[in-house]
Motif scaffolding. Structure first.
Motif, PDB file in Angstrom:
ATOM      1  N   SER A  70       0.825  -1.210   0.000  1.00 24.04           N
ATOM      2  CA  SER A  70       0.000   0.000   0.000  1.00 24.04           C
ATOM      3  C   SER A  70       0.857   1.256   0.000  1.00 24.04           C
ATOM      4  CB  SER A  70      -0.927  -0.010   1.218  1.00 24.04           C
ATOM      5  OG  SER A  70      -1.686   1.177   1.275  1.00 24.04           O
ATOM      6  N   GLU A  71       1.874   1.282   0.856  1.00 21.27           N
ATOM      7  CA  GLU A  71       2.749   2.451   0.941  1.00 21.27           C
ATOM      8  C   GLU A  71       3.531   2.656  -0.348  1.00 21.27           C
ATOM      9  OE1 GLU A  71       3.578   2.122   5.788  1.00 21.27           O
ATOM     10  OE2 GLU A  71       5.122   1.548   4.329  1.00 21.27           O
ATOM     11  N   THR A  72       4.030   1.567  -0.912  1.00 22.68           N
ATOM     12  CA  THR A  72       4.800   1.660  -2.153  1.00 22.68           C
ATOM     13  C   THR A  72       3.923   2.141  -3.308  1.00 22.68           C
ATOM     14  OG1 THR A  72       6.229  -0.158  -1.410  1.00 22.68           O
ATOM     15  CG2 THR A  72       6.281   0.386  -3.755  1.00 22.68           C
ATOM     16  N   GLY A  73       2.707   1.598  -3.379  1.00 17.68           N
ATOM     17  CA  GLY A  73       1.783   2.024  -4.428  1.00 17.68           C
ATOM     18  C   GLY A  73       1.404   3.481  -4.303  1.00 17.68           C
ATOM     19  N   GLU A  74       1.187   3.946  -3.067  1.00 19.60           N
ATOM     20  CA  GLU A  74       0.823   5.341  -2.844  1.00 19.60           C
ATOM     21  C   GLU A  74       1.953   6.273  -3.274  1.00 19.60           C
ATOM     22  OE1 GLU A  74      -1.993   6.628  -1.975  1.00 19.60           O
ATOM     23  OE2 GLU A  74      -3.028   4.743  -1.584  1.00 19.60           O
ATOM     24  N   ILE A  75       3.186   5.899  -2.921  1.00 21.00           N
ATOM     25  CA  ILE A  75       4.335   6.725  -3.314  1.00 21.00           C
ATOM     26  C   ILE A  75       4.462   6.760  -4.830  1.00 21.00           C
ATOM     27  CG2 ILE A  75       6.853   6.931  -3.258  1.00 21.00           C
ATOM     28  CD1 ILE A  75       6.765   5.635  -0.469  1.00 21.00           C
ATOM     29  N   GLY A  76       4.320   5.608  -5.460  1.00 17.06           N
ATOM     30  CA  GLY A  76       4.412   5.545  -6.917  1.00 17.06           C
ATOM     31  C   GLY A  76       3.371   6.406  -7.590  1.00 17.06           C
ATOM     32  N   TRP A  77       2.141   6.358  -7.066  1.00 21.02           N
ATOM     33  CA  TRP A  77       1.053   7.157  -7.632  1.00 21.02           C
ATOM     34  C   TRP A  77       1.323   8.653  -7.439  1.00 21.02           C
ATOM     35  CZ3 TRP A  77      -3.040   6.438 -10.720  1.00 21.02           C
ATOM     36  CH2 TRP A  77      -3.995   7.452 -10.777  1.00 21.02           C
ATOM     37  N   GLU A  78       1.743   9.025  -6.228  1.00 18.44           N
ATOM     38  CA  GLU A  78       2.021  10.438  -5.926  1.00 18.44           C
ATOM     39  C   GLU A  78       3.122  10.993  -6.829  1.00 18.44           C
ATOM     40  OE1 GLU A  78       3.065  10.633  -1.844  1.00 18.44           O
ATOM     41  OE2 GLU A  78       1.080  10.026  -1.117  1.00 18.44           O
ATOM     42  N   GLU A  79       4.111  10.156  -7.129  1.00 16.53           N
ATOM     43  CA  GLU A  79       5.247  10.627  -7.916  1.00 16.53           C
ATOM     44  C   GLU A  79       5.041  10.464  -9.421  1.00 16.53           C
ATOM     45  OE1 GLU A  79       8.730   8.702  -6.402  1.00 16.53           O
ATOM     46  OE2 GLU A  79       8.682   9.807  -4.502  1.00 16.53           O
ATOM     47  N   GLY A  80       3.873   9.978  -9.804  1.00 19.05           N
ATOM     48  CA  GLY A  80       3.566   9.851 -11.226  1.00 19.05           C
ATOM     49  C   GLY A  80       4.291   8.722 -11.932  1.00 19.05           C
ATOM     50  N   TYR A  85       6.033   0.489 -15.041  1.00 10.80           N
ATOM     51  CA  TYR A  85       7.445   0.678 -14.701  1.00 10.80           C
ATOM     52  C   TYR A  85       7.716   0.327 -13.244  1.00 10.80           C
ATOM     53  CZ  TYR A  85      12.088   2.571 -14.172  1.00 10.80           C
ATOM     54  OH  TYR A  85      13.426   2.693 -13.900  1.00 10.80           O
ATOM     55  N   LEU A  86       6.783   0.645 -12.364  1.00 10.86           N
ATOM     56  CA  LEU A  86       6.954   0.309 -10.951  1.00 10.86           C
ATOM     57  C   LEU A  86       7.034  -1.203 -10.771  1.00 10.86           C
ATOM     58  CD1 LEU A  86       7.119   1.207  -8.022  1.00 10.86           C
ATOM     59  CD2 LEU A  86       4.609   1.238  -7.949  1.00 10.86           C
ATOM     60  N   GLN A  87       6.141  -1.910 -11.441  1.00 14.21           N
ATOM     61  CA  GLN A  87       6.158  -3.376 -11.348  1.00 14.21           C
ATOM     62  C   GLN A  87       7.444  -3.947 -11.937  1.00 14.21           C
ATOM     63  OE1 GLN A  87       2.469  -4.139 -13.400  1.00 14.21           O
ATOM     64  NE2 GLN A  87       1.344  -4.431 -11.496  1.00 14.21           N
ATOM     65  N   THR A  88       7.873  -3.401 -13.064  1.00 13.88           N
ATOM     66  CA  THR A  88       9.103  -3.874 -13.704  1.00 13.88           C
ATOM     67  C   THR A  88      10.305  -3.648 -12.795  1.00 13.88           C
ATOM     68  OG1 THR A  88       8.247  -3.430 -15.930  1.00 13.88           O
ATOM     69  CG2 THR A  88      10.637  -3.592 -15.691  1.00 13.88           C
ATOM     70  N   ASP A 135      -4.102  -3.037  -7.734  1.00 13.55           N
ATOM     71  CA  ASP A 135      -5.308  -2.633  -7.001  1.00 13.55           C
ATOM     72  C   ASP A 135      -5.188  -1.201  -6.486  1.00 13.55           C
ATOM     73  OD1 ASP A 135      -6.357  -5.138  -7.422  1.00 13.55           O
ATOM     74  OD2 ASP A 135      -5.810  -5.922  -5.443  1.00 13.55           O
ATOM     75  N   VAL A 136      -3.989  -0.827  -6.006  1.00 12.02           N
ATOM     76  CA  VAL A 136      -3.775   0.531  -5.499  1.00 12.02           C
ATOM     77  C   VAL A 136      -3.993   1.541  -6.622  1.00 12.02           C
ATOM     78  CG1 VAL A 136      -2.094   2.154  -4.549  1.00 12.02           C
ATOM     79  CG2 VAL A 136      -2.172  -0.194  -3.693  1.00 12.02           C
ATOM     80  N   TYR A 137      -3.426   1.275  -7.778  1.00 10.80           N
ATOM     81  CA  TYR A 137      -3.552   2.201  -8.908  1.00 10.80           C
ATOM     82  C   TYR A 137      -4.987   2.234  -9.426  1.00 10.80           C
ATOM     83  CZ  TYR A 137       1.348   3.503  -9.614  1.00 10.80           C
ATOM     84  OH  TYR A 137       2.599   4.050  -9.484  1.00 10.80           O
ATOM     85  N   ILE A 138      -5.639   1.079  -9.474  1.00 12.45           N
ATOM     86  CA  ILE A 138      -7.033   1.034  -9.936  1.00 12.45           C
ATOM     87  C   ILE A 138      -7.921   1.855  -9.015  1.00 12.45           C
ATOM     88  CG2 ILE A 138      -9.049  -0.480 -10.154  1.00 12.45           C
ATOM     89  CD1 ILE A 138      -7.109  -2.655 -11.165  1.00 12.45           C
ATOM     90  N   LYS A 139      -7.663   1.777  -7.704  1.00 12.74           N
ATOM     91  CA  LYS A 139      -8.442   2.555  -6.731  1.00 12.74           C
ATOM     92  C   LYS A 139      -8.296   4.045  -7.010  1.00 12.74           C
ATOM     93  CE  LYS A 139      -6.814   3.824  -2.874  1.00 12.74           C
ATOM     94  NZ  LYS A 139      -6.198   3.969  -1.535  1.00 12.74           N
ATOM     95  N   HIS A 140      -7.073   4.490  -7.263  1.00 11.98           N
ATOM     96  CA  HIS A 140      -6.847   5.917  -7.522  1.00 11.98           C
ATOM     97  C   HIS A 140      -7.461   6.348  -8.855  1.00 11.98           C
ATOM     98  CE1 HIS A 140      -4.474   7.334  -4.176  1.00 11.98           C
ATOM     99  NE2 HIS A 140      -3.773   6.216  -4.195  1.00 11.98           N
TER     100      HIS A 140
END
Length: 276
Positions: A70-80, A85-88, A135-140
């Motif tokens: 959750s924390e990693t996904g939130e940071i990734g989303w916030e930073e665009g 690429y995050l998964q890779t 799931d984190v990205y889909i939620k956003h």
């Protein structure tokens, strides 16, 4: 448990600095660039879960892992950072792990069973991370879509104040039951907030008036009357008037004017604005 598993788990934990350098080199080969410092730190934290799984027969602290995701996904989303690429970048961890054990593998220090155990332990972890990051990205994305819809809805029912106590509601496009409900809710709310005494509903932008639309308009006008707002409907085009008459509908219970200009002129507002 075999000493091989303990050795692998401990070496992963002890080799974080080396793994960080390897991960940076792997990222440089990607055109998308490198992760931020925060995401790199979160990625290295994943090594703790991998070591834990190897040392505990594939068992992880589920709540801690989910919090990390959750924390990693939130940071990734916030930073665009794109999800792909995050998964890779996170999957680079597997390559980096194999790299630090390259010498051991060449020397055949591990049995096939040990290698299979490592693969079976690590793979489900990465599958979980990949899935839940999505799931984190889909939620956003869903939240952004809902916010956009709210803006669209607000723009689709714009109550425009003209002067004290008087406003115009220009309607454009088709009016189905859902939009009619939105028109009613918005016009009632705005009429109260703006302390309106008169609201002009201009329907020159409505392409079709049928029995359903007419009923919806009646409902809106009646609701406004109940809260003390006089309503005048303007902008009935000739073709709409013919269609309404042809269907036997009557607008006798609603005050109507050919145009908004005519309606404003009848209450002396056009002259007042011109003098101003």
């Amino acid at each position: 448990m075999s000493i091989s598993y303990t050795y692998i788990g401990e070496k992963i934990t002890e080799s974080k600095e080396e793994l960080a350098l390897i991960l940076t080199e792997l990222e440089k080969k990607e055109e998308s660039g490198e992760l931020s410092v925060r995401l790199k730190e979160k990625r290295l934290e994943l090594l703790n879960f991998i070591s834990e799984g190897l040392l505990n027969k594939g068992t992880y602290r589920v709540e801690s892992l989910e919090q990390w995701i959750s924390e990693t996904g939130e940071i990734g989303w916030e930073e665009g950072v794109s999800l792909q690429y995050l998964q890779t970048s996170i999957n680079f961890v597997k390559n980096a792990i194999w790299y630090i054990f390259e010498e051991d593998r060449l020397n055949q220090s591990f049995s096939s069973a040990t290698i299979l155990y490592v693969i079976k332990t690590i793979s489900p972890l990465f599958d979980t991370v990949t899935s839940k990051l999505s799931d984190v990205y889909i939620k956003h994305h869903q939240e952004d879509w809902e916010k956009a819809q709210e803006v669209v809805e607000e723009l689709s029912v714009p109550v425009v104040p003209i002067t004290k106590g008087i406003a115009v509601l220009p309607l454009i496009g088709e009016i189905d039951s859902d939009r009619a409900q939105l028109v009613m809710e918005t016009s009632l709310q705005q009429s109260t907030e703006l302390d309106l005494s008169h609201l002009f509903i201009d329907i020159s932008g409505v392409p079709v008036i049928d029995t359903v639309v007419a009923h919806n308009i009646y409902q809106v006008v009646h609701a406004l009357e109940l809260v003390g707002v006089k309503t005048t409907m303007t902008g009935i085009r000739p073709e709409i008037a013919r269609s309404v008459v042809g269907m036997g509908m009557k607008f006798t219970q609603i005050s109507t004017k050919a145009s908004l200009h005519q309606a404003l002129d009848d209450i002396g507002l056009v002259k007042e604005l011109n003098e101003y």
